[in-house]
Design an enzyme around this catalytic site. Structure first.
Site, PDB file in Angstrom:
ATOM      1  CE1 TYR A 155       4.379  -4.590 -20.376  1.00 12.77           C
ATOM      2  CE2 TYR A 155       4.075  -6.911 -20.905  1.00 12.77           C
ATOM      3  CZ  TYR A 155       3.581  -5.625 -20.826  1.00 12.77           C
ATOM      4  OH  TYR A 155       2.281  -5.386 -21.196  1.00 12.77           O
ATOM      5  CE  LYS A 162      -1.031  -6.379 -21.049  1.00 11.31           C
ATOM      6  NZ  LYS A 162      -2.399  -5.862 -20.924  1.00 11.31           N
TER       7      LYS A 162
HETATM    8  P1  NAD Z   1      -3.508   3.862 -19.740  1.00  9.36           P
HETATM    9  O1  NAD Z   1      -2.701   4.169 -18.511  1.00  9.36           O
HETATM   10  O2  NAD Z   1      -4.093   4.988 -20.465  1.00  9.36           O
HETATM   11  O3  NAD Z   1      -4.643   2.814 -19.410  1.00  9.36           O
HETATM   12  C1  NAD Z   1      -4.558   1.875 -18.378  1.00  9.36           C
HETATM   13  C2  NAD Z   1      -5.952   1.803 -17.793  1.00  9.36           C
HETATM   14  O4  NAD Z   1      -5.975   0.782 -16.784  1.00  9.36           O
HETATM   15  C3  NAD Z   1      -6.357   3.117 -17.118  1.00  9.36           C
HETATM   16  O5  NAD Z   1      -7.593   3.568 -17.635  1.00  9.36           O
HETATM   17  C4  NAD Z   1      -6.497   2.725 -15.668  1.00  9.36           C
HETATM   18  O6  NAD Z   1      -7.523   3.450 -15.011  1.00  9.36           O
HETATM   19  C5  NAD Z   1      -6.862   1.254 -15.810  1.00  9.36           C
HETATM   20  N1  NAD Z   1      -6.716   0.520 -14.555  1.00  9.36           N
HETATM   21  C6  NAD Z   1      -5.603   0.319 -13.797  1.00  9.36           C
HETATM   22  N2  NAD Z   1      -5.940  -0.329 -12.651  1.00  9.36           N
HETATM   23  C7  NAD Z   1      -7.287  -0.549 -12.719  1.00  9.36           C
HETATM   24  C8  NAD Z   1      -8.244  -1.133 -11.849  1.00  9.36           C
HETATM   25  N3  NAD Z   1      -7.907  -1.627 -10.653  1.00  9.36           N
HETATM   26  N4  NAD Z   1      -9.536  -1.180 -12.243  1.00  9.36           N
HETATM   27  C9  NAD Z   1      -9.925  -0.659 -13.421  1.00  9.36           C
HETATM   28  N5  NAD Z   1      -9.074  -0.064 -14.276  1.00  9.36           N
HETATM   29  C10 NAD Z   1      -7.779  -0.016 -13.923  1.00  9.36           C
HETATM   30  O7  NAD Z   1      -2.506   3.004 -20.656  1.00  9.36           O
HETATM   31  P2  NAD Z   1      -2.761   2.193 -22.018  1.00  9.36           P
HETATM   32  O8  NAD Z   1      -1.399   2.021 -22.580  1.00  9.36           O
HETATM   33  O9  NAD Z   1      -3.811   2.825 -22.816  1.00  9.36           O
HETATM   34  O10 NAD Z   1      -3.221   0.759 -21.490  1.00  9.36           O
HETATM   35  C11 NAD Z   1      -4.399   0.126 -21.949  1.00  9.36           C
HETATM   36  C12 NAD Z   1      -4.129  -1.359 -22.223  1.00  9.36           C
HETATM   37  O11 NAD Z   1      -3.259  -1.460 -23.349  1.00  9.36           O
HETATM   38  C13 NAD Z   1      -3.436  -2.090 -21.082  1.00  9.36           C
HETATM   39  O12 NAD Z   1      -3.960  -3.400 -21.007  1.00  9.36           O
HETATM   40  C14 NAD Z   1      -2.001  -2.168 -21.565  1.00  9.36           C
HETATM   41  O13 NAD Z   1      -1.280  -3.223 -20.982  1.00  9.36           O
HETATM   42  C15 NAD Z   1      -2.240  -2.382 -23.027  1.00  9.36           C
HETATM   43  N6  NAD Z   1      -1.081  -2.147 -23.896  1.00  9.36           N
HETATM   44  C16 NAD Z   1      -0.444  -0.962 -23.885  1.00  9.36           C
HETATM   45  C17 NAD Z   1       0.664  -0.771 -24.695  1.00  9.36           C
HETATM   46  C18 NAD Z   1       1.424   0.517 -24.690  1.00  9.36           C
HETATM   47  O14 NAD Z   1       2.580   0.545 -25.119  1.00  9.36           O
HETATM   48  N7  NAD Z   1       0.831   1.628 -24.228  1.00  9.36           N
HETATM   49  C19 NAD Z   1       1.095  -1.798 -25.556  1.00  9.36           C
HETATM   50  C20 NAD Z   1       0.403  -3.009 -25.560  1.00  9.36           C
HETATM   51  C21 NAD Z   1      -0.696  -3.180 -24.727  1.00  9.36           C
END
Ligand code: NAD
Length: 255
Positions: A155, A162
């Site tokens: 990570y 984060k």
């Molecule tokens: P996802 O890939 O569906 O979403 C990530 C989003 O970030 C996408 O919509 C992408 O377009 C956007 N993004 C990336 N670069 C960007 C930029 N320059 N400008 C604007 N948008 C941008 O994946 P997700 O898992 O739904 O992620 C959403 C959030 O949840 C993130 O912050 C991620 O770290 C967090 N998260 C995810 C998990 C997991 O296991 N999936 C766990 C904890 C937290």
């Protein structure tokens, strides 16, 4: 109908697996009117088609946070489409692949800055852009992960981003509290999305999570979305500066 009469902007949906999409569905089901963000031309069509599935989507807007002018332009675009806004959901992050594959020690300066700019600073920039749009009592919600608190190999720089995001939640909660704006984070357990699959060892993390978490299973995105609904609703009117774990209890465990 916990969100009846509320207008909520959600950044960014990429596809049907995005946590942002689960949040959009849950919020629409509770009566919210939505503005959905997409990053670029690659995701525009998909997000447009998804938006058609929900009643209450008032606008679908571009938002690439690496372009400050796009973030600033949201104030006008969103203001024109919906007027005031009751909640802002920040669900976006990015780290270059090399930074996730190399040991943290070898993180390049550029990769560090990109990760922190996209994943952390964007919360501050979006909060500032939305300040003139917020209704008297508004809620900002961001998505974080346990890798901010403990070392999750692979990570790497995203864990550092984060950690800074969670600290930003507290500082923004302090700054925006007098204006009636609450700021909270949801620390979600691992969910199979595009962003998550980019993290080396993600599938192992899912298995480990299932084995170790008190509830003996992984979390579903609709459960994360339910917490977002709560935080956006008046039920959470005295909660700010918090990081709420929605991870089937994994964060409790020492071994
Ligand atoms: P996802 O890939 O569906 O979403 C990530 C989003 O970030 C996408 O919509 C992408 O377009 C956007 N993004 C990336 N670069 C960007 C930029 N320059 N400008 C604007 N948008 C941008 O994946 P997700 O898992 O739904 O992620 C959403 C959030 O949840 C993130 O912050 C991620 O770290 C967090 N998260 C995810 C998990 C997991 O296991 N999936 C766990 C904890 C937290």
């Amino acid at each position: 109908m916990l969100l009846e009469g509320k207008r909520i902007a959600i950044f960014n949906v990429a596809n049907k697996r995005s946590i942002a999409w689960a949040i959009a569905q849950a919020m629409a089901a509770q009566g919210a009117e939505l503005v959905l963000g997409y990053q670029n031309e690659r995701t525009r069509g998909t997000v447009g088609r998804l938006a058609e599935q929900l009643t209450g989507v008032k606008a679908v807007v571009p938002c690439d946070v690496s372009f400050p002018e796009q973030v600033e332009a949201l104030q006008e675009t969103v203001g024109e489409k919906v007027g005031t806004v009751h909640a802002l959901v920040h669900s976006l992050a990015f780290a270059p692949q090399e930074a996730l594959h190399n040991p943290y020690l070898f993180t390049e300066r550029e990769d560090f800055l990109t990760t922190l700019e996209i994943s952390t600073y964007s919360l501050v920039a979006l909060a500032r852009a939305f300040m003139p749009l917020f209704a008297h009592e508004a809620s900002i919600i961001t998505l974080t992960y346990y890798g901010a608190e403990k070392v999750m190999p692979g990570y790497n720089v995203m864990g550092v981003a984060k950690a800074a995001l969670e600290a930003s939640v507290r500082y923004l909660a302090h700054d925006l509290g007098p204006a009636g704006v609450r700021v909270n984070a949801i620390s979600a357990g691992p969910i199979n999305t595009v962003a998550a699959r980019g993290v080396p060892g993600f599938l192992n993390a899912l298995e480990l999570h299932q084995a170790k978490a008190p509830l003996k299973r992984t979390v579903e995105s609709r459960e994360v979305a339910a917490a977002a609904v709560f935080l956006a609703s008046d039920l959470a009117s005295a909660i700010t500066g918090e990081v709420i774990h929605v991870d089937t209890g994994y964060h409790l465990m020492g071994v």
